[in-house]
Design an enzyme around this catalytic site. Structure first.
Site, PDB file in Angstrom:
ATOM      1  N   HIS A  99     -22.672  13.773   5.660  1.00 46.21           N
ATOM      2  CA  HIS A  99     -22.323  13.738   4.241  1.00 46.21           C
ATOM      3  C   HIS A  99     -21.501  14.961   3.867  1.00 46.21           C
ATOM      4  O   HIS A  99     -22.054  16.009   3.558  1.00 46.21           O
ATOM      5  CB  HIS A  99     -23.595  13.698   3.401  1.00 46.21           C
ATOM      6  CG  HIS A  99     -24.474  12.530   3.714  1.00 46.21           C
ATOM      7  ND1 HIS A  99     -25.280  12.484   4.838  1.00 46.21           N
ATOM      8  CD2 HIS A  99     -24.667  11.355   3.058  1.00 46.21           C
ATOM      9  CE1 HIS A  99     -25.933  11.327   4.863  1.00 46.21           C
ATOM     10  NE2 HIS A  99     -25.582  10.626   3.793  1.00 46.21           N
ATOM     11  N   HIS A 125     -19.282  10.531   0.097  1.00 49.88           N
ATOM     12  CA  HIS A 125     -20.713  10.841   0.170  1.00 49.88           C
ATOM     13  C   HIS A 125     -21.257  10.781   1.598  1.00 49.88           C
ATOM     14  O   HIS A 125     -21.764  11.770   2.094  1.00 49.88           O
ATOM     15  CB  HIS A 125     -21.516   9.884  -0.727  1.00 49.88           C
ATOM     16  CG  HIS A 125     -22.971   9.839  -0.387  1.00 49.88           C
ATOM     17  ND1 HIS A 125     -23.877  10.711  -0.924  1.00 49.88           N
ATOM     18  CD2 HIS A 125     -23.669   9.061   0.490  1.00 49.88           C
ATOM     19  CE1 HIS A 125     -25.073  10.462  -0.405  1.00 49.88           C
ATOM     20  NE2 HIS A 125     -24.970   9.468   0.453  1.00 49.88           N
ATOM     21  N   GLU A 151     -49.874  11.394  -8.680  1.00 46.82           N
ATOM     22  CA  GLU A 151     -50.288  11.508  -7.277  1.00 46.82           C
ATOM     23  C   GLU A 151     -49.140  11.920  -6.363  1.00 46.82           C
ATOM     24  O   GLU A 151     -49.329  12.705  -5.428  1.00 46.82           O
ATOM     25  CB  GLU A 151     -50.873  10.172  -6.781  1.00 46.82           C
ATOM     26  CG  GLU A 151     -52.171   9.745  -7.451  1.00 46.82           C
ATOM     27  CD  GLU A 151     -51.927   8.999  -8.756  1.00 46.82           C
ATOM     28  OE1 GLU A 151     -50.749   8.753  -9.101  1.00 46.82           O
ATOM     29  OE2 GLU A 151     -52.911   8.660  -9.444  1.00 46.82           O
ATOM     30  N   HIS A 158     -58.515  -1.706  -7.040  1.00 45.25           N
ATOM     31  CA  HIS A 158     -59.036  -0.374  -6.747  1.00 45.25           C
ATOM     32  C   HIS A 158     -59.746  -0.305  -5.393  1.00 45.25           C
ATOM     33  O   HIS A 158     -60.292   0.742  -5.042  1.00 45.25           O
ATOM     34  CB  HIS A 158     -60.002   0.062  -7.859  1.00 45.25           C
ATOM     35  CG  HIS A 158     -59.290   0.534  -9.100  1.00 45.25           C
ATOM     36  ND1 HIS A 158     -58.279  -0.192  -9.693  1.00 45.25           N
ATOM     37  CD2 HIS A 158     -59.439   1.661  -9.839  1.00 45.25           C
ATOM     38  CE1 HIS A 158     -57.845   0.470 -10.761  1.00 45.25           C
ATOM     39  NE2 HIS A 158     -58.520   1.602 -10.865  1.00 45.25           N
TER      40      HIS A 158
HETATM   41  C1  LIG Z   1     -36.014   8.433  -1.222  1.00 44.47           C
HETATM   42  C2  LIG Z   1     -34.629   8.199  -0.755  1.00 44.47           C
HETATM   43  N1  LIG Z   1     -34.042   7.024  -1.024  1.00 44.47           N
HETATM   44  C3  LIG Z   1     -32.804   6.776  -0.567  1.00 44.47           C
HETATM   45  C4  LIG Z   1     -32.124   7.697   0.164  1.00 44.47           C
HETATM   46  C5  LIG Z   1     -30.733   7.382   0.705  1.00 44.47           C
HETATM   47  N2  LIG Z   1     -29.759   8.192  -0.029  1.00 44.47           N
HETATM   48  C6  LIG Z   1     -29.254   9.325   0.490  1.00 44.47           C
HETATM   49  S1  LIG Z   1     -28.277  10.130  -0.614  1.00 44.47           S
HETATM   50  C7  LIG Z   1     -28.494   8.931  -1.765  1.00 44.47           C
HETATM   51  C8  LIG Z   1     -27.923   9.037  -3.143  1.00 44.47           C
HETATM   52  C9  LIG Z   1     -26.709   9.840  -3.209  1.00 44.47           C
HETATM   53  O1  LIG Z   1     -26.443  10.222  -4.513  1.00 44.47           O
HETATM   54  P1  LIG Z   1     -26.705  11.691  -4.982  1.00 44.47           P
HETATM   55  O2  LIG Z   1     -28.123  12.013  -4.852  1.00 44.47           O
HETATM   56  O3  LIG Z   1     -26.088  11.823  -6.315  1.00 44.47           O
HETATM   57  O4  LIG Z   1     -25.937  12.567  -3.932  1.00 44.47           O
HETATM   58  P2  LIG Z   1     -24.358  12.791  -3.828  1.00 44.47           P
HETATM   59  O5  LIG Z   1     -23.784  11.538  -3.309  1.00 44.47           O
HETATM   60  O6  LIG Z   1     -23.883  13.120  -5.188  1.00 44.47           O
HETATM   61  O7  LIG Z   1     -24.244  13.905  -2.880  1.00 44.47           O
HETATM   62  C10 LIG Z   1     -29.309   7.914  -1.287  1.00 44.47           C
HETATM   63  C11 LIG Z   1     -29.679   6.707  -2.059  1.00 44.47           C
HETATM   64  C12 LIG Z   1     -32.771   8.917   0.422  1.00 44.47           C
HETATM   65  N3  LIG Z   1     -32.220   9.870   1.136  1.00 44.47           N
HETATM   66  N4  LIG Z   1     -34.020   9.149  -0.064  1.00 44.47           N
END
Ligand SMILES: Cc1ncc(C[n+]2csc(CCOP(=O)(O)OP(=O)(O)O)c2C)c(N)n1
Ligand SMILES: [Mg+2]
Length: 665
Positions: A28, A262, A411, A473
């Protein structure tokens, strides 16, 4: 320092990230490129740390909650002078490298916590801030402060969308954790595109409503970032969020501000175009200009000096407060105070019947005075989970030396906060809720196991035998589900003595988390469990009651089902059948025993084996073998008094004896 030199430094971070991802052909690049300015300002002007000694207790903590931007962290660690050679950046995401796809806890090389599952880092940092506030309140003195650092993080849109960050932000605001300074990478982009698709609330307003101090800056204006961090440091009553308006993939002519930057390499051509756009004149990838490196590496001397000053402070502290200093050093090394086990209670049958959750509460309160950094709480269920430390006060904004954490109904954040507290060091953190809601904290439990952190979970109301609350539960698949997590030790004690032993195992275990799975309902206390813990729970499984000769049948049970097995044994004994009863509080601890020991408890020649446990049968066949049988519950529960459920589903000595007899036919 000249603006050009600053710019060169920032672009060094950017190009290393681009090159690393390009070479790995995965990763990334966008986020590191977008947050390079803010990270540069934070790391070179504010972060108090010592690259030569990454585990110095009073260092600032830095959490890269947006773990997908790991190349940002690796670039910084390398440039600043941590033990992370450039070669490691070149082997980003490769087998055996120190630069895995997402940051993995590796304090030796400067990574404070594992991140990647979005939201976790955010909440883990809150745990670090709680740890700091507690230790500061407990150990700092009016004339010497040994804990006074900040907790920084970089978080992304994804982090702030995840529920766990909402939980943690709400609690952090309530607690007024003023040492928290989080930089939010507000680039308006996530994987599927613009955040207009999914994330349109007023984030600053939301955080203000949580009780945070919020500022907004142009994330590429280093003066603004600098000023905002200064203001945030002066804000001691509230956690700080600095919203940085940034451009993902900054500098990339064709990919800036798009989701394309990204999660995939920019491509060779786009890397070249970007370098041109950034006025980057170096042809070779992974170039670190000498002038830039000199700027970053000032951190090495600064870090040594910062620690030397702190060391002096600590010496002063040691002289004035030798007992506290010695205690702190021992706790920091992970040693428990000598003689603490003397405080562990033992129970006799006359103390029963007693629910193991109640026994656990008695144990906790018996040992609390011996373990001054045993600290924990419950997700709004303390009266039910019996986890309150009587007389030790609540951890609140005005009373940060209190040892009872009030997590509220949160939690998931509780799990992540416990991780932050364990990672911080010096503490023995525990958190409690109903076992069925372990599902709500599972992502954090998994990370505790992955990071090998000594967190203790107190999961009560451990089976369908909670009765009237009904199937929502009643845990069914939960034992199987938590046993499936590698490096999590799960202990389901059979009575009060096994509960005390389980606490000992949990507190002495330093290499990973431990779950105590405890009953709501009362259980008898056995004479046979009043033995050295090393011969019982620490073994994972042991012969609780044996036949005089070679057994013809083995009943294996855990928790509340052990007393049912003992009842069945008596009935079978009346029929002259030689029965052994094995109490098996922990599969994981049993698996760690020698083959000889295992064979002594479950002799291979005794093939008539019946396992009894009020949960799904998944996994039990391993212990009963092809000729054995299981009495489990492979269906959801029902709402009714638990004794009725036991009759209905055959968890009675009579039903067990009947089933066992079939095995012998
Ligand atoms: C709990 C979780 N769900 C999904 C992902 C997969 N994932 C990695 S980055 C991302 C979203 C990217 O958007 P952002 O957080 O705004 O990061 P940016 O692209 O701006 O760097 C996702 C869905 C993850 N890493 N963790
Ligand atoms: Mg984003």
């Amino acid at each position: 320092m000249s603006a050009e030199l600053d710019q060169l430094c920032v672009n060094t971070i950017r190009t290393l990230a681009m090159d690393g991802v390009q070479k790995a052909k995965s990763g990334h690049p966008g986020m590191p490129m977008g947050m390079a300015d803010a990270a540069y300002v934070l790391w070179t002007r504010f972060l108090k740390h010592n690259p030569a000694n990454p585990d110095w207790p009073n260092r600032d903590r830095f959490v890269l909650s947006a773990g997908h931007g790991s190349m940002l962290l690796y670039s910084l660690l390398h440039l600043i002078g941590y033990d992370l050679p450039l070669e490691e950046l070149k082997s980003f995401r490769q087998w055996g490298s120190l630069t895995p796809g997402h940051p993995e806890y590796d304090l030796a090389h400067g990574v404070e916590t594992t991140t990647g599952p979005l939201g976790q880092g955010f909440a883990t940092g809150v745990g670090m801030a709680i740890a700091q506030a507690f230790l500061a309140a407990t150990f700092n003195k009016p004339d010497v402060a040994i804990f006074d650092h900040f907790v920084y993080a970089i978080c992304s849109d994804g982090d702030l969308m995840e529920g766990v960050s909402h939980e943690a932000a709400s609690l952090a605001g309530h607690l007024g954790l003023g040492k928290i300074i989080y930089l939010y990478d507000d680039n308006e982009i996530s994987i599927e595109g613009s955040t207009d698709l999914t994330f349109t609330e007023d984030v600053p307003a939301r955080f203000r409503a949580y009780g945070w101090h919020v500022q907004e800056v142009d994330g590429h204006d280093r003066d603004q970032i600098d000023a905002a961090i200064r203001v945030a440091q002066l804000e001691t009553e509230r956690p700080s969020l600095i919203v940085c308006h940034t451009h993902i993939g900054y500098g990339s002519p064709n990919k800036q501000d798009t989701a394309a930057s990204h999660g995939a390499p920019l491509g060779e051509e786009e890397v070249q175009l970007t370098k041109e756009e950034l006025d980057w004149s170096y042809k070779r990838p992974f170039t670190v200009p000498k002038q830039a490196l000199e700027v970053f590496r000032q951190a090495v001397d600064a870090g040594k000096q910062a620690q030397a000053e702190w060391d002096k402070t600590f010496e002063q502290y040691e002289k004035a407060y030798p007992e506290e200093a010695a205690l702190l050093e021992a706790l920091w090394a992970g040693d428990l105070p000598e003689g603490w086990t003397d405080a562990l209670p033992t129970f006799t049958p006359d103390d029963g019947p007693l629910a193991t959750r109640k026994a656990s509460g008695a144990v906790l309160n018996a040992i609390a005075s011996k373990l001054p950094t045993l600290i924990g709480g419950s997700a709004d269920l303390a009266p039910s989970t019996n986890t309150l430390l009587k007389g030790y006060g609540d951890f609140q904004k005005e009373t940060p030396a209190g040892r009872n954490l009030r997590f509220g109904v949160r939690e998931h954040a509780m799990g992540s906060i416990l991780n932050g507290m364990a990672l911080y060091g010096g503490l023995l953190p525990y958190g409690a809720t109903f076992f069925v809601f372990s599902d709500y904290m599972r992502p954090a439990v998994r990370l505790a196991a992955l990071m090998e952190q000594p967190v203790i979970y107190v999961w009560t109301h451990d089976s369908v035998w909670i009765g009237e609350d009904g199937p929502t539960h009643q845990p069914i698949e939960h034992l199987a589900a938590v046993r499936a997590i590698p490096n999590l030790v799960v202990i389901r004690p059979a009575d009060a003595n096994e509960t005390a032993a389980a606490w000992r195992v949990a507190l002495e275990r330093r290499e990973g988390p431990t779950a105590l799975v405890l009953t709501r309902q009362s259980l008898p206390i056995f004479v046979e469990t009043k033995r050295n813990y090393a011969d019982t729970v620490a073994r994972g499984a042991y012969v609780l009651v044996d036949s005089s000769g070679v057994p013809s049948l083995i009943l294996i049970a855990t928790g509340s089902e052990v007393s049912v097995a003992l009842g069945a044994r008596d009935l079978l004994a009346e029929k002259g059948i030689a029965v052994r009863v094995v109490s098996m509080p922990s599969w994981e601890l049993f698996e760690a025993q020698s083959d000889e020991y295992k064979a002594s408890v479950l002799p291979p020649q005794v093939t008539a084996r019946l396992a009894i446990e009020a949960g799904v049968s998944l996994g039990w066949h391993k212990y009963v073998g092809p000729e054995g049988d299981v009495m489990c519950l492979d269906h959801f529960g029902a709402s009714a008094p638990y004794k009725v459920l036991m009759e209905e589903w055959g968890f009675t000595p009579e039903a067990v004896a009947k089933r066992a007899l079939k095995l012998l036919e």
